[in-house]
Design a protein around this motif. Structure first.
Motif, PDB file in Angstrom:
ATOM      1  N   LEU A 110       0.807  -1.222   0.000  1.00 17.58           N
ATOM      2  CA  LEU A 110       0.000   0.000   0.000  1.00 17.58           C
ATOM      3  C   LEU A 110       0.841   1.272   0.000  1.00 17.58           C
ATOM      4  O   LEU A 110       1.805   1.397   0.765  1.00 17.58           O
ATOM      5  CB  LEU A 110      -0.927   0.032   1.221  1.00 17.58           C
ATOM      6  CG  LEU A 110      -2.016  -1.043   1.293  1.00 17.58           C
ATOM      7  CD1 LEU A 110      -2.902  -0.812   2.512  1.00 17.58           C
ATOM      8  CD2 LEU A 110      -2.845  -1.076   0.017  1.00 17.58           C
ATOM      9  N   ASP A 111       0.473   2.213  -0.858  1.00 13.62           N
ATOM     10  CA  ASP A 111       0.934   3.593  -0.759  1.00 13.62           C
ATOM     11  C   ASP A 111      -0.096   4.381   0.031  1.00 13.62           C
ATOM     12  O   ASP A 111      -1.257   3.970   0.161  1.00 13.62           O
ATOM     13  CB  ASP A 111       1.090   4.199  -2.156  1.00 13.62           C
ATOM     14  CG  ASP A 111       2.268   3.608  -2.911  1.00 13.62           C
ATOM     15  OD1 ASP A 111       3.365   3.536  -2.344  1.00 13.62           O
ATOM     16  OD2 ASP A 111       2.076   3.191  -4.076  1.00 13.62           O
ATOM     17  N   ALA A 133      -1.205   0.581   7.710  1.00 16.06           N
ATOM     18  CA  ALA A 133      -0.366   0.606   6.508  1.00 16.06           C
ATOM     19  C   ALA A 133      -0.666   1.825   5.635  1.00 16.06           C
ATOM     20  O   ALA A 133      -0.273   1.857   4.469  1.00 16.06           O
ATOM     21  CB  ALA A 133      -0.553  -0.687   5.713  1.00 16.06           C
ATOM     22  N   ARG A 134      -1.395   2.818   6.201  1.00 13.98           N
ATOM     23  CA  ARG A 134      -1.686   4.104   5.574  1.00 13.98           C
ATOM     24  C   ARG A 134      -2.657   3.994   4.405  1.00 13.98           C
ATOM     25  O   ARG A 134      -2.711   4.850   3.531  1.00 13.98           O
ATOM     26  CB  ARG A 134      -0.394   4.809   5.136  1.00 13.98           C
ATOM     27  CG  ARG A 134       0.570   5.074   6.281  1.00 13.98           C
ATOM     28  CD  ARG A 134       1.958   5.417   5.801  1.00 13.98           C
ATOM     29  NE  ARG A 134       2.480   4.430   4.868  1.00 13.98           N
ATOM     30  CZ  ARG A 134       2.950   3.248   5.224  1.00 13.98           C
ATOM     31  NH1 ARG A 134       2.968   2.882   6.483  1.00 13.98           N
ATOM     32  NH2 ARG A 134       3.400   2.400   4.308  1.00 13.98           N
ATOM     33  N   GLY A 135      -3.418   2.886   4.400  1.00  9.72           N
ATOM     34  CA  GLY A 135      -4.430   2.712   3.376  1.00  9.72           C
ATOM     35  C   GLY A 135      -5.800   3.140   3.867  1.00  9.72           C
ATOM     36  O   GLY A 135      -5.974   3.564   5.016  1.00  9.72           O
ATOM     37  N   ILE A 136      -6.778   3.023   2.996  1.00 12.69           N
ATOM     38  CA  ILE A 136      -8.155   3.404   3.306  1.00 12.69           C
ATOM     39  C   ILE A 136      -9.050   2.176   3.121  1.00 12.69           C
ATOM     40  O   ILE A 136      -9.136   1.630   2.019  1.00 12.69           O
ATOM     41  CB  ILE A 136      -8.645   4.539   2.388  1.00 12.69           C
ATOM     42  CG1 ILE A 136      -7.781   5.787   2.584  1.00 12.69           C
ATOM     43  CG2 ILE A 136     -10.120   4.852   2.638  1.00 12.69           C
ATOM     44  CD1 ILE A 136      -8.071   6.893   1.585  1.00 12.69           C
ATOM     45  N   LYS A 164      -6.363  -0.893  -4.597  1.00 11.01           N
ATOM     46  CA  LYS A 164      -5.158  -1.710  -4.764  1.00 11.01           C
ATOM     47  C   LYS A 164      -5.445  -3.197  -4.560  1.00 11.01           C
ATOM     48  O   LYS A 164      -4.849  -4.042  -5.231  1.00 11.01           O
ATOM     49  CB  LYS A 164      -4.083  -1.236  -3.770  1.00 11.01           C
ATOM     50  CG  LYS A 164      -2.784  -2.055  -3.761  1.00 11.01           C
ATOM     51  CD  LYS A 164      -1.997  -1.950  -5.049  1.00 11.01           C
ATOM     52  CE  LYS A 164      -1.308  -0.620  -5.232  1.00 11.01           C
ATOM     53  NZ  LYS A 164      -0.191  -0.365  -4.334  1.00 11.01           N
ATOM     54  N   ALA A 165      -6.352  -3.515  -3.634  1.00  9.64           N
ATOM     55  CA  ALA A 165      -6.530  -4.928  -3.283  1.00  9.64           C
ATOM     56  C   ALA A 165      -7.932  -5.187  -2.746  1.00  9.64           C
ATOM     57  O   ALA A 165      -8.640  -4.263  -2.327  1.00  9.64           O
ATOM     58  CB  ALA A 165      -5.487  -5.344  -2.251  1.00  9.64           C
ATOM     59  N   ILE A 166      -8.297  -6.456  -2.766  1.00  6.79           N
ATOM     60  CA  ILE A 166      -9.533  -6.949  -2.158  1.00  6.79           C
ATOM     61  C   ILE A 166      -9.136  -8.037  -1.172  1.00  6.79           C
ATOM     62  O   ILE A 166      -8.367  -8.946  -1.505  1.00  6.79           O
ATOM     63  CB  ILE A 166     -10.485  -7.539  -3.209  1.00  6.79           C
ATOM     64  CG1 ILE A 166     -10.797  -6.526  -4.309  1.00  6.79           C
ATOM     65  CG2 ILE A 166     -11.780  -8.038  -2.551  1.00  6.79           C
ATOM     66  CD1 ILE A 166     -11.449  -7.154  -5.544  1.00  6.79           C
TER      67      ILE A 166
END
Length: 386
Positions: A110-111, A133-136, A164-166
């Motif tokens: 994650l960015d 991890a600074r994601g949403i 980015k991901a599921i």
């Protein structure tokens, strides 16, 4: 707690309902605990004895940063034997639990501001792990009337340029559902269409009661876009050993290894030795575990069906039940409180697992049938269930 010495990220409480439930454990001497998914079965004695012998023989040091080679190779062999899915050790890293594996995976991919879609109801830590991890976190509601399967149209509508991901979890905690092969194939098609990663939290693989478990990574074209989280906690009754693993492309594994060097360095050597023995003994120790937990889960299911103001889907996997208590006219928290105060049975409100858990409670069937029946004898006497 607001303090200049505490990071502002933590000024608002992030305690989870699962963690907070521990405060109720000493409230009543006759309490029956249906709150946490920690099986009452002790790790098989043969595993304990062999790990103890390993400790005496010197397995008390740091291990390879990726994990003990013999364990990584054993996991690769396991996937080949069970799923006809071939791996090499460079695609496997050992972690300090499945939860730790999830955080490492999220930290690696994650960015800041990247979005991760989380089907809800969900395992309680997921949103905070994404935020760490600074994601949403972005929530995809799954519904009882759809058997808690992922609705692909709603999933696709949530995807943005920042997705980015599921995360998927099947068999599922808390609902106990299992994603069908068709659902897994539809998720795979979405991942390919939008170039997304799947983080597959494969924690309850042996507790799939209707159909054999299928790892999504084994589907065509999914190897390169799946990060698999595995654990010995539930499938081997080894929660306290804190041992898990990650399967992914070698370039992802290498980054995760670098991150972990600045975190816990290596997973515990003794726990890794125990895991080696667990895999080797799985055909002996797992069948009776599956039989026991399936019997317990269906015993609790039959008792739930007899209660008024409760409805529930038949169990498909895990040892969790997610009964619908909307007909009581009370909130999930109110029902959980009443069950604790009147029946001395500890359950978790459905809202512990996301906003759309309102109207449900989660029952972790981790005690024997005598305790199950005693708990439901008490619950059946409650006015709201008569």
């Amino acid at each position: 707690m607001k303090s200049p010495y505490i990071s502002k990220r933590y000024w608002n409480s992030i305690s989870t309902p699962m963690g907070e439930s521990a405060s109720a454990l000493g409230k009543y001497p006759d309490l029956i605990n249906f709150s946490l998914g920690d099986p009452d079965l002790t790790t098989d004695e043969r595993i304990i004895k062999k790990a103890f012998e390993d400790a005496l023989n010197g397995h008390t040091h740091y291990t390879d940063f990726y994990g003990v080679r013999e364990l990584r190779e054993a996991i690769c062999n396991f996937y080949d034997e069970e799923y006809n899915y071939k791996l090499v050790k460079e695609e496997c890293m050992i972690t300090t639990s499945g939860c730790h594996a999830m955080w490492l995976a999220l930290e690696a991919i994650l960015d800041d501001g990247d979005e991760v879609i989380i089907p809800s109801p969900y395992f309680t830590p997921y949103p905070q792990q994404v935020k760490l991890a600074r994601g949403i976190p972005v929530f995809l509601e799954t519904l009882e009337e759809e058997d808690f399967q992922l609705n692909i149209d709603r999933l696709e509508n949530l995807i943005t340029n920042r997705t980015k991901a599921i995360i998927i979890n099947t068999p599922n905690n808390p609902t106990g559902t299992c994603l069908t092969k068709k659902t897994l194939e539809d998720i795979s098609a979405i991942a390919k269409k939008y170039d997304l990663l799947i983080i597959s939290d494969d924690i309850y693989t042996i507790f799939s009661y209707e159909e054999p478990f299928t790892p999504i990574t084994s589907l065509e074209g999914m190897r390169e876009r799946t990060i698999t989280i595995g654990s010995f906690s539930k499938d081997y009754a080894m929660t306290g050993w804190r041992i898990g693993y990650i399967l992914a492309e070698p370039y992802i594994i290498n980054i995760i290894k670098d991150i972990n060097e600045n975190n816990v360095f290596t997973a515990p050597s003794i726990s890794q030795q125990a895991a080696i023995h667990a895999i080797g003994l799985r055909k002996e120790i797992q069948p009776p575990m599956i039989k026991e937990f399936k019997a317990r889960t269906f015993a609790a299911y039959e008792r739930l069906k007899q209660l008024n103001n409760v409805s529930i889907l038949p169990p498909k996997g895990t040892f969790y039940l997610f009964p619908n208590i909307k007909a009581t006219g009370l909130t999930s928290q109110e029902v959980a409180n009443k069950i604790l105060e009147e029946a001395h049975v500890l359950v978790l409100p459905g809202t512990s697992f996301g906003d759309n858990g309102e109207g449900y409670i989660r029952i972790a069937v981790t005690v024997g049938e005598d305790k199950i029946n005693e708990a439901f004898d008490r619950i059946a006497r409650m006015e709201i269930f008569k």
